[in-house]
Design an enzyme around this catalytic site. Structure first.
Site, PDB file in Angstrom:
ATOM      1  N   ASN A  84      52.957  -5.518 -23.846  1.00 57.88           N
ATOM      2  CA  ASN A  84      52.255  -6.755 -24.254  1.00 57.88           C
ATOM      3  C   ASN A  84      51.356  -6.473 -25.449  1.00 57.88           C
ATOM      4  O   ASN A  84      51.341  -7.221 -26.431  1.00 57.88           O
ATOM      5  CB  ASN A  84      51.407  -7.306 -23.103  1.00 57.88           C
ATOM      6  N   ASP A  85      50.606  -5.386 -25.345  1.00 57.57           N
ATOM      7  CA  ASP A  85      49.733  -5.031 -26.463  1.00 57.57           C
ATOM      8  C   ASP A  85      50.495  -4.290 -27.554  1.00 57.57           C
ATOM      9  O   ASP A  85      50.240  -4.503 -28.737  1.00 57.57           O
ATOM     10  CB  ASP A  85      48.556  -4.178 -25.967  1.00 57.57           C
ATOM     11  N   HIS A  89      46.263 -21.258 -17.292  1.00 55.45           N
ATOM     12  CA  HIS A  89      46.135 -20.947 -15.863  1.00 55.45           C
ATOM     13  C   HIS A  89      47.185 -21.683 -15.035  1.00 55.45           C
ATOM     14  O   HIS A  89      47.776 -21.130 -14.123  1.00 55.45           O
ATOM     15  CB  HIS A  89      44.748 -21.349 -15.354  1.00 55.45           C
ATOM     16  N   GLU A 114      50.060   1.719 -25.569  1.00 56.30           N
ATOM     17  CA  GLU A 114      50.110   0.303 -25.945  1.00 56.30           C
ATOM     18  C   GLU A 114      49.522   0.059 -27.330  1.00 56.30           C
ATOM     19  O   GLU A 114      49.327  -1.083 -27.742  1.00 56.30           O
ATOM     20  CB  GLU A 114      49.409  -0.569 -24.890  1.00 56.30           C
ATOM     21  N   ARG A 132      45.522  -4.110 -12.205  1.00 57.44           N
ATOM     22  CA  ARG A 132      44.585  -4.490 -13.281  1.00 57.44           C
ATOM     23  C   ARG A 132      43.197  -4.716 -12.669  1.00 57.44           C
ATOM     24  O   ARG A 132      42.884  -5.832 -12.260  1.00 57.44           O
ATOM     25  CB  ARG A 132      45.065  -5.775 -13.954  1.00 57.44           C
ATOM     26  N   CYS A 188      54.976  -1.163 -18.021  1.00 59.94           N
ATOM     27  CA  CYS A 188      54.336  -2.178 -17.182  1.00 59.94           C
ATOM     28  C   CYS A 188      54.049  -3.478 -17.935  1.00 59.94           C
ATOM     29  O   CYS A 188      53.437  -4.381 -17.385  1.00 59.94           O
ATOM     30  CB  CYS A 188      53.064  -1.627 -16.547  1.00 59.94           C
TER      31      CYS A 188
END
Ligand code: PEP
Ligand code: MG
Length: 578
Positions: A460-461, A195, A437, A302, A508
């Site tokens: 990303n995935d 975080h 993805e 998201r 994205c």
């Protein structure tokens, strides 16, 4: 003597300044048994420490500057929620009564019990939550112990341009340090997905994490150079090296100012092609940053973040109000709303959506929504209703089969019928897009393109599934390679399928926001990018300096060479696309 420490650069930028050491360590916890008549007073002492901790956090929330990313408030709110939870606010009181122990000791016992629960679950996201518990507990402990040294350091306004070195930094502490104008932060622990790292990037503070034992090598006040891109911390530098870094820092500042001027300029290549640059958002609060960055709209919203850090799920009305707010703040610019992508590392608070699997291969995203209509239909209705007020598109995450698209279409038809009966307006032509993805979807991209209005590539995935390398597992980070020939081959396949079927396609995933990869992606045929708002100016700069046709020809030549897609990565590494 010069010292060079290397860690993981998690937020770019160069900072030069004196070191400020913040060592939290674990405060020395006194342990004693109480006489019976002192128990109630001790419980009261504990309660007022919890109240003081909550006031500190609320003060941080109130002091957040306008335009601060929604993520930041969400972190602080999570800590506030934890303070309100009975496991932290009430259980230590029961322990004080039962064990007749002092408040600090009771809190420590309760924390140990909580940490054991988190440790038993092997999940990176939950591990982050365990760290959050530790931060909240330490805050209360410090108030109980009146351990003011570190808190004073964070509260005084003496930190301008200092380089903060800490064993570990809480997101809420980073907010305070930002307000004091620190030059950079260095932490012994934490990685690029923690975080605090996300926060440092969004606040623009250069940061290097994961330098184990850094505090042993650096002395208070020592002059340091932090290079957030290289992940290095240098001490004991003298001229000419120090002068070199000063020059680099000046150049970087100048470049940032120059980039701001690009805000209102369209992203047009040197040979006259317009490239569309959109932003990814997690909360409507991020929309200010979208406008400041000069993005053309939102390419990925998201929505799962709306389901986190709260006691109950958002109903249709709340979702409609939230999406409507985003539509109106975008003033006519497009908004792509992705349906709920819960599961894997993204879970709703308190496991409200119990069937959302922790596994990236499990019951998540569209699989979860199709199996829980009560979860999915209110979201579809809310998105449809918002579409009456502006250019909204609907995006489905984690598609693996065409059957899933057909099921979504049927559910959308059902929602449309209901809305018509209720005389609630919606856009009957709401575009339906799908995330590519999963390798299965990439390999069948043409079939998906024929069933959908647009595609969006989630690298990303896609990378983690193609290379079987968990994106959350630090131990296999070195295998997570966006330039792997298999990844590049799949990207080309999707882009070609979209071109053949005349289907709009964007990207994205994080690859789209990495300026080092912009030319490579342009060469592969990508013309729509969606990225974190902070990445837009830099990517725009690369686009405006690129010649699209030349890049596409060079890419085609690489792919047709004997080394195929490997040749692309090799040319990239030689700096051809840099
Ligand atoms: C992706 O997978 O590339 C993507 C954009 O989705 P997320 O990062 O939310 O999984
Ligand atoms: Mg994804």
């Amino acid at each position: 003597m010069a010292v060079a420490l290397l860690g993981t650069g998690v937020s770019r930028g160069i900072a030069i300044g004196p070191a400020r050491l913040l060592q939290r360590g674990r405060p020395e916890i006194p342990r004693y048994r109480l006489a019976a008549h002192r128990i109630e007073a001790e419980i009261e002492r504990f309660r007022s420490a919890v109240g003081a901790a909550a006031s500190e956090l609320r003060a941080i929330l109130d002091d957040l500057p306008a335009g601060t990313s929604g993520d930041i408030a969400a972190f602080v709110e999570t800590h506030l929620l934890m303070l309100r939870d009975a496991t932290l606010s009430a259980a230590p009181g029961d322990l004080i009564r039962r064990e007749r122990c002092n408040a600090e000791w009771a809190l420590e016992m309760q924390q140990d019990a909580l940490v054991k629960v988190f440790d038993a679950v092997e999940d990176d996201y939950l591990r982050t939550r365990r760290d959050d518990v530790a931060h909240v507990v330490t805050r209360i402990q410090q108030i109980l112990l009146d351990d003011t040294a570190r808190r004073q350091a964070l509260a005084t306004h003496q930190e301008r341009d200092r380089i903060i070195l800490a064993d570990d930094l809480a997101p809420s502490e980073l907010v305070l340090l930002h307000k004091q104008g620190v030059g950079a932060v260095v932490a012994e622990h934490g990685g690029p997905v923690s975080h605090a790292a996300i926060l440092a990037r969004s606040l623009g503070i250069p940061a290097v994490f994961g330098i184990h034992h850094a505090l042993q090598f650096i002395e208070e006040g020592e002059m340091l150079v932090v290079d957030g891109a290289a992940g290095s911390v240098l001490a004991g530098l003298e001229d000419p090296e120090l002068r070199l870094y000063r020059t680099r820092r000046r150049e970087e500042r100048r470049r940032r100012v120059a980039l701001r001027r690009l805000r209102d300029r369209p992203a047009i290549t040197r040979d006259g092609f317009t490239i569309e640059l959109f932003a990814n958002i997690e909360m409507p609060g991020d929309l200010d940053a979208v406008r400041k960055a000069g993005a053309g709209g939102v390419g990925l919203y998201r929505t799962e973040f709306l389901y986190m850090n709260r006691a109950s799920l958002p109903d249709e009305e709340e979702q409609y109000a939230t999406y409507l707010d985003a539509v109106s703040r975008l003033e006519g610019a497009p908004l792509t709303i992705r349906t709920l992508d819960l599961g894997a590392d993204k879970q709703a608070a308190d496991g409200q959506v119990l069937s959302a699997s922790d596994s990236p291969l499990g019951m998540r995203a569209i699989r979860l929504c199709l199996s829980e209509r009560d979860l999915f239909l209110p979201q579809l209705r809310a998105i449809l209703r918002a579409s009456a007020h502006g250019p909204v598109s609907l995006l489905i995450p984690m598609l693996t089969s065409i059957d899933e698209v057909l099921q979504v279409r049927m559910l959308l038809d059902e929602c449309r019928r209901q809305l018509r009966r209720q005389r609630l307006p919606f856009d009957s032509g709401l575009p339906l897009g799908g995330m590519i993805e999963v390798p299965a979807a990439a390999l069948c991209a043409e079939e998906f393109a024929r069933e959908l209005d647009f595609l969006s590539i989630g690298t990303n995935d896609l990378i983690q599934y193609t290379l079987a390398a968990d994106r959350m597992d630090e131990a296999v980070n070195h295998l997570y390679d966006p330039l792997h020939p298999a990844v590049l081959k799949l990207l080309r396949l999707v882009l070609d399928a979209a071109a053949r079927t005349d289907t709009p396609v964007s990207m994205c995933g994080e690859m789209a926001g990495d300026p080092a990869l912009t030319r490579l992606l342009l060469g592969l045929g990508l013309t729509r990018f969606s990225m974190p708002p902070t990445a837009v100016p830099e990517v725009k700069r690369v686009v405006t300096g690129s010649h699209l046709r030349q890049l596409q020809e060079a890419t085609a030549a690489c792919i047709e060479s004997s080394q195929g897609f490997r040749a692309l990565a090799l040319r990239f590494n030689e700096g051809e696309w840099g």
